[in-house]
Motif scaffolding. Structure first.
Motif, short mmCIF file in Angstrom:
data_model
loop_
_atom_site.label_atom_id
_atom_site.label_comp_id
_atom_site.label_asym_id
_atom_site.label_seq_id
_atom_site.Cartn_x
_atom_site.Cartn_y
_atom_site.Cartn_z
N GLU A 124 0.84 -1.19 0.00
CA GLU A 124 0.00 0.00 0.00
C GLU A 124 0.88 1.25 0.00
O GLU A 124 1.95 1.27 0.62
CB GLU A 124 -0.93 0.01 1.21
N ALA A 125 0.41 2.26 -0.70
CA ALA A 125 1.18 3.50 -0.78
C ALA A 125 0.22 4.65 -1.07
O ALA A 125 -0.92 4.44 -1.52
CB ALA A 125 2.25 3.41 -1.87
N ARG A 126 0.68 5.84 -0.80
CA ARG A 126 -0.08 7.05 -1.12
C ARG A 126 0.78 7.90 -2.04
O ARG A 126 1.95 8.18 -1.73
CB ARG A 126 -0.44 7.83 0.13
N VAL A 127 0.21 8.29 -3.16
CA VAL A 127 0.93 9.07 -4.16
C VAL A 127 0.35 10.47 -4.20
O VAL A 127 -0.86 10.65 -4.39
CB VAL A 127 0.84 8.42 -5.56
N GLU A 128 1.20 11.47 -3.98
CA GLU A 128 0.80 12.86 -4.06
C GLU A 128 1.74 13.57 -5.04
O GLU A 128 2.77 13.02 -5.44
CB GLU A 128 0.88 13.54 -2.69
N VAL A 129 1.37 14.78 -5.39
CA VAL A 129 2.23 15.59 -6.24
C VAL A 129 3.55 15.83 -5.51
O VAL A 129 3.55 16.25 -4.34
CB VAL A 129 1.54 16.92 -6.61
N ASN A 130 4.66 15.55 -6.18
CA ASN A 130 6.02 15.67 -5.63
C ASN A 130 6.33 14.64 -4.55
O ASN A 130 7.36 14.74 -3.89
CB ASN A 130 6.27 17.08 -5.07
N HIS A 131 5.45 13.66 -4.36
CA HIS A 131 5.70 12.57 -3.41
C HIS A 131 5.36 11.24 -4.10
O HIS A 131 4.30 10.66 -3.86
CB HIS A 131 4.88 12.74 -2.13
#
Length: 714
Positions: free
Chosen positions: A302-309
């Motif tokens: 599981e992961a969380r993808v954000e802008v610049n991350h």
């Protein structure tokens, strides 16, 4: 070491090969390549890259779009000539490094202690003094003093006619020369990293494995293998669209001739997409909660993808690029707007189509997009109702231009007006008109209005038909009035009612005349007959007018003298408004509703309805589709990239910073002190200083050295 624009000189081989090597390794050739790369980068920044061909045709026209396309200006960074220039820049800069590195290291090690005594007198910074100590003792003292100040020192003894003399040679800041190598090496590394992370390797695979871009449509799973790249592909950069609750494992790589499909060694499942908005309606945060399913090990991460991350797995980075509609389900209500039609509901999915038929007429309804948030500016502007354009408020005007930097001359009043639906109606010939309808009415000019937008080309802006909302905040009253207007029998009934209500019972002849006038007025307005437009000298001749206030105006121009036209138009419009009001009452009675009360609210609604009915004759479709219900489904667009050149580029950037810092902020200085015997216990000293940059600091440093080494006051 001196900088030269000349390149490497070959002492053997053919003359042509020597000239070619000299050109490739010269500074002038490298600077020329850098200039071309800078120009190409500006083009790649100004012109949007990898857009659909139609966008470029609309922007530049067919001719220039074809010219620019043939030069690969719409995909600059993957163009063959851009990659070729990068390759030549790598070769040229590498040859420059090879040519100058031996000289730099030789100069780096040398103290130049063999400089002649006479040469010291030619330096701009020089000094002489007589010292009360022997040359050897003075040389040791001066050497120790320079060592203590951070200089690297070398002593040399020389036999002269008057005895043994000593040369003190010292240097400082020789890291300046390392800056040259670091900066040039940085250019090479950045270019190599760019080549590795660009399309060069992808195109090489396509050339040697007979892979071709895909130009068709359909499901990704059905695309043949000759359009796919393996998961072992060492470098790529593509887009991956994943809808909420689904998984995807194939990225799309844009190519000038189509797309290539890149199989990934894992699947990305989108559990939830999160988006937050500013007051302006622009997204301020969008992120994706994902699960990565490894195909080889079965691991779930599981992961969380954000802008610049970004997230990373198996050397592939997953970046949050944008978001899109993931196939939202919509329910539309078809309402007659221009011609006879019946109400009906239709359901579809954004991105899908539905077939419509009415006998021989067949159309296709294309569900283009759903927007659940629409923020519009409702500030008062010059010319808007309630704004006096003649008013000059000096204080307000000055304050609007002073104060904090976020102030603007026009103050914005932003408001979310709710969801909207965009769709296209395409006829059997393939011609399509795009429509944009808001789900909810909005407050305009003191009245609640539905906005029905349309445009014939994507390069145009939407033009909106305003439809007044009734007391229930719906379009039902307007739709009933429009349907009644299209029915001749209901029109005749409304005409009779109006004549009876407007004329006293004891004047039947006047009622008959009024009934005839009302019948003619509402017939013209309903489009029951066409009216020829009176030609005007010097103006473009228009065809016949059918329906709306424009038909009434054309009738008056053709049949009433100009002197009496204004009075006749006032009478005719008053008759028309009264007849339309009776038509509205009949339509409500037929629907089992109570009649409208005669008050200001009803009058405002009827005024807006008459204008909307008149404008509806220009609406290019017999019906409009209003958004009734929807189930919003989000999709996240990821950029997936395997970039082996990324670390190389980072190293190149680090070397570039070090190199520029060394060349700009580190000064190379060299000091020589010649000590010659001048008696039994004295010596004659000559001192000189050289620096690669002449600054005020160099003069101050020389004065300090004179005072310390030669004991000479500045």
């Amino acid at each position: 070491m001196t900088v030269s624009t000349q390149g490497m000189q070959l002492k053997t081989g053919s003359r042509l090969a020597g000239e070619l090597v000299e050109l490739l390794s010269s500074m002038r050739f490298a600077i020329s390549l850098l200039t071309v790369i800078c120009i190409a980068s500006v083009i790649g920044t100004v012109v949007k890259q990898h857009e659909p061909a139609n966008n470029y045709v609309n922007q530049f026209g067919p001719f220039w779009a074809d010219v620019f396309g043939s030069a690969n200006l719409f995909s600059v960074y993957s163009a063959w000539w851009f990659l070729l220039i990068l390759a030549f820049l790598v070769i040229s800069t590498s040859l420059c490094i090879i040519r100058n590195t031996p000289k730099i290291f030789s100069d780096f090690k040398a103290y130049k202690e063999n400089i002649r005594e006479q040469s010291l007198k030619a330096f701009p910074s020089r000094a002489e003094a007589r010292l009360d100590e022997m040359p050897e003792k003075a040389a040791n003292r001066i050497g120790q003093s320079l060592l203590g100040a951070g200089w690297k020192v070398k002593l040399q003894s020389r036999e002269t006619a008057s005895g043994t003399g000593w040369m003190v040679a010292a240097k400082k800041g020789v890291a300046n020369k390392i800056g040259y190598l670091a900066a040039h090496s940085a250019i090479v590394l950045v270019c190599i990293g760019g080549l590795l992370d660009g399309d060069l390797i992808v195109r090489t695979q396509m050339w040697f494995t007979d892979k071709t871009p895909f130009t068709g449509g359909g499901l990704i799973a059905d695309v043949p293998v000759q359009h796919r790249l393996p998961a072992s592909n060492p470098t790529f950069r593509g887009n991956l669209l994943v809808t909420e609750g689904t998984t995807a494992s194939t990225a799309i790589l844009a190519q000038p001739e189509g797309v290539m499909l890149q199989d990934l060694p894992f699947s990305v499942e989108l559990k939830k997409f999160i988006v937050e908005y500013y007051d302006t309606g622009m997204p301020k945060l969008f992120a994706s909660d994902i699960v990565i399913h490894d195909h080889e090990t079965g691991e779930k991460k599981e992961a969380r993808v954000e802008v610049n991350h970004p997230a990373s797995h198996r050397g592939i980075n997953i970046y949050q690029s944008s978001f899109d509609d993931g196939g939202s389900k919509v329910t539309l209500q078809a309402m007659p707007i221009n011609g006879p039609a019946k109400d009906f509901e239709i359901s579809g999915v954004i991105g899908g189509t539905s077939a419509l038929t009415n006998g021989d007429d067949k159309m296709t309804l294309e569900y283009t997009s759903l927007r659940i948030i629409n923020v519009e500016n409702f500030s008062e502007v010059a010319g808007a109702p309630g704004v006096d354009v003649r008013k000059v408020d000096l204080r307000t005007s000055i304050e609007a231009r002073l104060g904090s930097g976020h102030k603007t001359v026009t103050e914005k009043v932003l408001r979310n007006v709710g969801p909207s639906i965009t769709y296209k109606l395409r006829d059997a010939a393939g011609q399509a008109i795009e429509y944009h309808n808001y789900m909810l009415p909005m407050e305009l000019d003191g009245a609640r209005m539905y906005l029905l937008g349309m445009r014939e080309a994507t390069s145009e802006t939407f033009r909106y038909l305003r439809v007044p909302a009734d007391a229930q905040d719906s379009m039902d009253d307007f739709v009933r009035l429009r349907s009644a207007l299209a029915d001749p029998s209901i029109r005749a009934q409304a005409v009779r009612r109006y004549a009876v209500s407007a004329v006293e019972e004891d004047r039947p002849e006047l009622a008959e005349a009024l009934q005839a006038s009302a019948g003619r007025a509402i017939g013209l307005f309903a489009g029951a007959e066409e009216v020829a437009v009176v030609p005007v000298a010097g103006a473009e001749n228009r065809g016949p007018v059918k329906g709306g206030l424009q038909a009434v105006s054309a009738f008056l121009e053709a049949n009433v003298p100009e002197a009496e036209r204004e009075r006749a138009s006032d009478v005719l419009v008053r008759i028309l408004n009264g007849t339309l009001f009776e038509l509205m009452q009949i339509s409500r009675e037929n629907a089992g509703l109570a009649p409208l009360e005669r008050n200001e609210t009803t009058q405002r609604f009827m005024t807006s309805a008459v204008i909307s009915l008149s404008d509806a004759f220009f609406y290019p479709a017999p019906m409009t589709f209003q958004l009734k219900d929807f189930e919003h489904v989000q999709a996240s667009v990821f950029q997936v990239a395997r970039a082996p050149g990324q670390n190389i580029v980072y190293l190149g950037c680090l070397l570039l910073i070090v190199g520029i810092f060394a060349m700009l902020y580190v000064r190379e200085r060299r000091v020589w002190v010649w000590l010659a015997p001048a008696g039994e216990r004295s010596s004659q000293a000559q001192m000189a200083l050289s620096s690669n940059r002449k600054t005020m600091e160099s003069d101050q440093e020389f004065d300090v050295l004179k005072s310390q080494l030669l004991k000479v006051n500045p």
